[in-house]
Design a protein around this motif. Structure first.
Motif, PDB file in Angstrom:
ATOM      1  N   ARG A   1       0.837  -1.200   0.000  1.00 36.77           N
ATOM      2  CA  ARG A   1       0.000   0.000   0.000  1.00 36.77           C
ATOM      3  C   ARG A   1       0.875   1.256   0.000  1.00 36.77           C
ATOM      4  N   LEU A   2       2.093   1.114   0.493  1.00 34.84           N
ATOM      5  CA  LEU A   2       3.044   2.216   0.472  1.00 34.84           C
ATOM      6  C   LEU A   2       3.211   2.773  -0.944  1.00 34.84           C
ATOM      7  N   ILE A   3       3.218   1.880  -1.935  1.00 32.65           N
ATOM      8  CA  ILE A   3       3.382   2.298  -3.329  1.00 32.65           C
ATOM      9  C   ILE A   3       2.206   3.156  -3.771  1.00 32.65           C
ATOM     10  N   TYR A   4       0.988   2.709  -3.435  1.00 34.96           N
ATOM     11  CA  TYR A   4      -0.204   3.463  -3.826  1.00 34.96           C
ATOM     12  C   TYR A   4      -0.260   4.810  -3.120  1.00 34.96           C
ATOM     13  N   ASP A   5       0.210   4.840  -1.871  1.00 36.29           N
ATOM     14  CA  ASP A   5       0.257   6.112  -1.141  1.00 36.29           C
ATOM     15  C   ASP A   5       1.223   7.080  -1.813  1.00 36.29           C
ATOM     16  N   MET A   6       2.348   6.575  -2.298  1.00 29.92           N
ATOM     17  CA  MET A   6       3.316   7.417  -2.988  1.00 29.92           C
ATOM     18  C   MET A   6       2.731   7.966  -4.294  1.00 29.92           C
ATOM     19  N   MET A   7       1.993   7.105  -4.995  1.00 31.32           N
ATOM     20  CA  MET A   7       1.388   7.537  -6.259  1.00 31.32           C
ATOM     21  C   MET A   7       0.344   8.630  -6.025  1.00 31.32           C
ATOM     22  N   SER A   8      -0.492   8.417  -5.020  1.00 31.64           N
ATOM     23  CA  SER A   8      -1.578   9.366  -4.771  1.00 31.64           C
ATOM     24  C   SER A   8      -1.068  10.691  -4.210  1.00 31.64           C
ATOM     25  N   SER A   9       0.083  10.652  -3.512  1.00 34.50           N
ATOM     26  CA  SER A   9       0.627  11.878  -2.919  1.00 34.50           C
ATOM     27  C   SER A   9       1.537  12.638  -3.877  1.00 34.50           C
ATOM     28  N   GLY A  10       1.838  12.031  -5.026  1.00 40.96           N
ATOM     29  CA  GLY A  10       2.691  12.690  -6.003  1.00 40.96           C
ATOM     30  C   GLY A  10       4.164  12.700  -5.643  1.00 40.96           C
ATOM     31  N   THR A  11       4.594  11.812  -4.741  1.00 41.13           N
ATOM     32  CA  THR A  11       5.993  11.786  -4.306  1.00 41.13           C
ATOM     33  C   THR A  11       6.829  10.749  -5.061  1.00 41.13           C
ATOM     34  N   MET A  12       6.239  10.105  -6.046  1.00 39.97           N
ATOM     35  CA  MET A  12       6.936   9.052  -6.780  1.00 39.97           C
ATOM     36  C   MET A  12       7.779   9.655  -7.905  1.00 39.97           C
ATOM     37  N   THR A  13       8.992   9.169  -8.052  1.00 36.12           N
ATOM     38  CA  THR A  13       9.873   9.653  -9.110  1.00 36.12           C
ATOM     39  C   THR A  13       9.481   9.028 -10.449  1.00 36.12           C
ATOM     40  N   GLU A  14      10.061   9.551 -11.522  1.00 36.41           N
ATOM     41  CA  GLU A  14       9.773   9.021 -12.851  1.00 36.41           C
ATOM     42  C   GLU A  14      10.245   7.575 -12.977  1.00 36.41           C
ATOM     43  N   THR A  15      11.402   7.260 -12.416  1.00 38.19           N
ATOM     44  CA  THR A  15      11.914   5.884 -12.462  1.00 38.19           C
ATOM     45  C   THR A  15      11.017   4.950 -11.673  1.00 38.19           C
ATOM     46  N   GLU A  16      10.539   5.401 -10.535  1.00 36.39           N
ATOM     47  CA  GLU A  16       9.627   4.575  -9.740  1.00 36.39           C
ATOM     48  C   GLU A  16       8.329   4.325 -10.492  1.00 36.39           C
ATOM     49  N   ARG A  17       7.869   5.317 -11.238  1.00 36.05           N
ATOM     50  CA  ARG A  17       6.661   5.128 -12.045  1.00 36.05           C
ATOM     51  C   ARG A  17       6.901   4.110 -13.158  1.00 36.05           C
ATOM     52  N   ARG A  18       8.090   4.121 -13.715  1.00 35.14           N
ATOM     53  CA  ARG A  18       8.428   3.118 -14.735  1.00 35.14           C
ATOM     54  C   ARG A  18       8.382   1.716 -14.161  1.00 35.14           C
ATOM     55  N   ILE A  19       8.834   1.577 -12.923  1.00 38.05           N
ATOM     56  CA  ILE A  19       8.814   0.262 -12.279  1.00 38.05           C
ATOM     57  C   ILE A  19       7.375  -0.189 -12.037  1.00 38.05           C
ATOM     58  N   VAL A  20       6.520   0.726 -11.593  1.00 36.52           N
ATOM     59  CA  VAL A  20       5.103   0.396 -11.391  1.00 36.52           C
ATOM     60  C   VAL A  20       4.469  -0.026 -12.714  1.00 36.52           C
ATOM     61  N   GLU A  21       4.783   0.686 -13.794  1.00 34.40           N
ATOM     62  CA  GLU A  21       4.245   0.337 -15.112  1.00 34.40           C
ATOM     63  C   GLU A  21       4.732  -1.034 -15.552  1.00 34.40           C
ATOM     64  N   LEU A  22       6.016  -1.333 -15.293  1.00 36.57           N
ATOM     65  CA  LEU A  22       6.561  -2.657 -15.604  1.00 36.57           C
ATOM     66  C   LEU A  22       5.809  -3.725 -14.818  1.00 36.57           C
ATOM     67  N   ASN A  23       5.607  -3.473 -13.533  1.00 34.38           N
ATOM     68  CA  ASN A  23       4.886  -4.436 -12.701  1.00 34.38           C
ATOM     69  C   ASN A  23       3.473  -4.683 -13.222  1.00 34.38           C
ATOM     70  N   HIS A  24       2.804  -3.638 -13.610  1.00 34.83           N
ATOM     71  CA  HIS A  24       1.427  -3.793 -14.086  1.00 34.83           C
ATOM     72  C   HIS A  24       1.367  -4.567 -15.400  1.00 34.83           C
ATOM     73  N   ARG A  25       2.406  -4.424 -16.235  1.00 39.38           N
ATOM     74  CA  ARG A  25       2.434  -5.193 -17.480  1.00 39.38           C
ATOM     75  C   ARG A  25       2.469  -6.692 -17.210  1.00 39.38           C
ATOM     76  N   TYR A  26       3.046  -7.061 -16.071  1.00 40.13           N
ATOM     77  CA  TYR A  26       3.132  -8.475 -15.705  1.00 40.13           C
ATOM     78  C   TYR A  26       2.134  -8.840 -14.601  1.00 40.13           C
ATOM     79  N   ASP A  27       1.106  -8.011 -14.445  1.00 41.24           N
ATOM     80  CA  ASP A  27       0.034  -8.253 -13.471  1.00 41.24           C
ATOM     81  C   ASP A  27       0.573  -8.395 -12.052  1.00 41.24           C
ATOM     82  N   ILE A  28       1.538  -7.540 -11.726  1.00 39.41           N
ATOM     83  CA  ILE A  28       2.092  -7.462 -10.376  1.00 39.41           C
ATOM     84  C   ILE A  28       1.512  -6.204  -9.746  1.00 39.41           C
ATOM     85  N   ARG A  29       0.500  -6.380  -8.882  1.00 34.16           N
ATOM     86  CA  ARG A  29      -0.260  -5.223  -8.414  1.00 34.16           C
ATOM     87  C   ARG A  29      -0.432  -5.148  -6.897  1.00 34.16           C
TER      88      ARG A  29
END
Length: 253
Positions: free
Chosen positions: A95-123
């Motif tokens: 949930r820490l990841i979702y909190d970072m996304m919603s608060s706008g504190t996530m870096t561009e590289t971290e967003r790339r990692i989240v996108e990679l995870n979602h491509r492989y259904d890692i949620r």
């Protein structure tokens, strides 16, 4: 077949290889809904790095294309849960990841990692960071929930079974780090191991030759090949690295 926690802990004492322990752990975590795991352990951590991946124990049942990006491109170094694990001990909800996304504190590289995870259904999942005695050592595991489970579902699973899941993972970590780990391209031969062990015991080259029934030149050959296999420059470094990897002073199978 589902085993109780006690039965499972007894089972993981039986394998004499990391692969055997890992197979049982993957099977057990799937019973709780975590069907993909990523485990990492290093004894070469610095303030800015976890060390060379060749010197790490990395275990995973994620798909290879995912690992090629996540590990091969070094993205794991910037993953939010890895950053958490590096600074903490215990368990943490993704949930820490979702909190970072919603608060706008996530870096561009971290967003790339989240996108990679979602491509492989890692949620959804949980991270466990282990307590290690050395400041250079760090171990952690990411428990990825099977597709279809939300983070709310995972948090509910942890609320009910978190203590036993944490116990099993800590026990498994201790078991894995007690077993031989060969990170180099060539494993040490029995003669190379024995020669390094005698060096570690403080024996001279002549002593080792006598004990092993070899000439000093042959002993030096075994030590040279051991240095090459471990990719170090000196015999002292070879003894240290082989000891760290539990490749010497071990009971025969």
């Amino acid at each position: 077949m589902t085993h109780s926690v006690v039965e499972h802990l007894e089972r993981i004492l039986e394998p004499l290889t990391i692969e055997g322990v890992w197979s049982l752990h993957v099977e057990k975590m799937a019973e709780y809904g975590f069907d993909r795991l990523f485990y990492g352990f290093t004894r070469f951590r610095t303030a800015r790095s976890f060390g060379d991946t060749d010197d790490m124990i990395i275990l995973s049942n994620h798909k290879q294309p995912y690992l090629d990006e996540y590990i091969g491109k070094g993205l794991y170094n910037h993953a939010p849960m890895v950053a958490w694990a590096a600074q903490n001990v215990g368990a943490c909800s993704w949930r820490l990841i979702y909190d970072m996304m919603s608060s706008g504190t996530m870096t561009e590289t971290e967003r790339r990692i989240v996108e990679l995870n979602h491509r492989y259904d890692i949620r959804a999942g949980y991270a466990v960071s282990f307590r290690d005695l050395s400041v250079r050592a760090k171990g952690a595991i990411g428990l990825c929930a099977r597709p279809g489970l939300s983070q709310d579902d995972v948090d509910a699973i942890w609320e009910e079974h978190g203590r036993e899941i944490l116990l099993i993972n800590n026990y498994t970590h201790l078991r894995i780090t007690s077993l031989p780990f060969e990170s180099s391209r060539r494993a040490l031969t029995p003669r190379q191991r024995e020669a390094l062990e005698w060096v570690g015991q403080g024996k001279t080259m002549q002593d080792i030759a006598t004990i092993m029934g070899l000439t000093p030149a042959t002993v030096e050959k075994h030590l040279r090949l051991a240095r090459e296999a471990l990719e170090v420059e000196t015999t002292a470094q070879a003894v240290l690295k082989a000891s760290i990897q539990n490749q010497i002073f071990i009971a025969p199978n």
